[in-house]
Scaffold this active site. Sequence first.
Site, PDB file in Angstrom:
ATOM      1  N   HIS A  44     -36.301 -28.839 -43.065  1.00 37.11           N
ATOM      2  CA  HIS A  44     -36.325 -27.371 -43.062  1.00 37.11           C
ATOM      3  C   HIS A  44     -36.258 -26.904 -41.616  1.00 37.11           C
ATOM      4  O   HIS A  44     -37.136 -27.220 -40.809  1.00 37.11           O
ATOM      5  CB  HIS A  44     -37.591 -26.835 -43.732  1.00 37.11           C
ATOM      6  CG  HIS A  44     -37.616 -25.333 -43.831  1.00 37.11           C
ATOM      7  ND1 HIS A  44     -37.116 -24.655 -44.929  1.00 37.11           N
ATOM      8  CD2 HIS A  44     -38.052 -24.380 -42.970  1.00 37.11           C
ATOM      9  CE1 HIS A  44     -37.257 -23.354 -44.738  1.00 37.11           C
ATOM     10  NE2 HIS A  44     -37.825 -23.168 -43.548  1.00 37.11           N
ATOM     11  N   CYS A  45     -35.205 -26.178 -41.283  1.00 38.24           N
ATOM     12  CA  CYS A  45     -34.974 -25.768 -39.897  1.00 38.24           C
ATOM     13  C   CYS A  45     -35.442 -24.327 -39.691  1.00 38.24           C
ATOM     14  O   CYS A  45     -34.916 -23.405 -40.331  1.00 38.24           O
ATOM     15  CB  CYS A  45     -33.490 -25.889 -39.554  1.00 38.24           C
ATOM     16  SG  CYS A  45     -33.092 -25.374 -37.865  1.00 38.24           S
TER      17      CYS A  45
END
Length: 386
Positions: A128-129
Amino acid sequence: MGTFCSVIKFENLQELKRLCHWGPIIALGVIAICSTMAMIDSVLWYWPLHTTGGSVNFIMLINWTVMILYNYFNAMFVGPGFVPLGWKPEISQDTMYLQYCKVCQAYKAPRSHHCRKCNRCVMKMDHHCPWINNCCGYQNHASFTLFLLLAPLGCIHAAFIFVMTMYTQLYHRLSFGWNTVKIDMSAARRDPLPIVPFGLAAFATTLFALGLALGTTIAVGMLFFIQMKIILRNKTSIESWIEEKAKDRIQYYQLDEVFVFPYDMGSRWRNFKQIEQLKQKADKRVRSVRYKVIEDYSGACCPLNKGIKTFFTSPCTEEPRIQLQKGEFILATRGLRYWLYGDKILDDSFIEGVSRIRGWFPRKCVEKCPCDAETDQAPEGEKKNR
């Protein structure tokens, strides 16, 4: 017109809320500052548009900006691809090879993982960026990787423009002494006379943009190197992390005895990773320590009433904090010196999985349960942080 309307739907417009996050705001701000200053410096002071080289340089700057933004917004708005809610394999017997997600009420497709931030199971999840405020997975991994490649290249070009602009404009303004170097910002170059003088404000802004460009080149370039290293091995970041944790125990497994996963083209190693992930989850539950809440906690990020050390050592993460009330029980899985992370248990039977309310809370607010057989164990990360 029909195609345009089919693309712009109400559901797609809801994705615009992803822009209201510190990650996209900072990322787009850096892109805007570097691109704008590179174009201004190039046109006004370094490489005017009336020259052939200046025109080509300006087109290249625009090209970098368009390609970077295109891949950035693709990675953000296209999304990673989510496993449909309530999904089941077509052949019911295949469910014995799949993990079940209680949150999504669906079976996890091969190589998919549940993201706590998106609250969905993500297909071929990499991570998850926060910079795109979305997961990186099956559908947007290519766009994300191209963004990691193009951003450093564009910043290198911009940094070259910044350096050459300051060099050409300050060449006749520098004076060297025995112990000092002076810059005369009041004297403008007369050959040729620029339309807008390169003053102190322009110098400070260009220097600031140069710092952003160099920092972005190093940071994003390292991320691109890590991503390419993982891609060339046909893995994801999560799979690599699982394998790293499994290296210490791989000798206890016989891969010849591992079943062949029906969706996996006969890859025994990938089956081993799924079994290893399940074992790691089971080991995590075994290592968990139950605590009893002895002080109320409001869920504030940096609580002032829990001590000065608790205030300044608040975890730098997007993971949530959870509210605590005296008498509740927590199943802690990891911790820092002054903070713990765990699941809140809502009943006195200590049934694991009853509640999925989890997050960080101050260590000062809880104490170990004396009747728990696991009290002698410490949450993951606690011993090494003492």
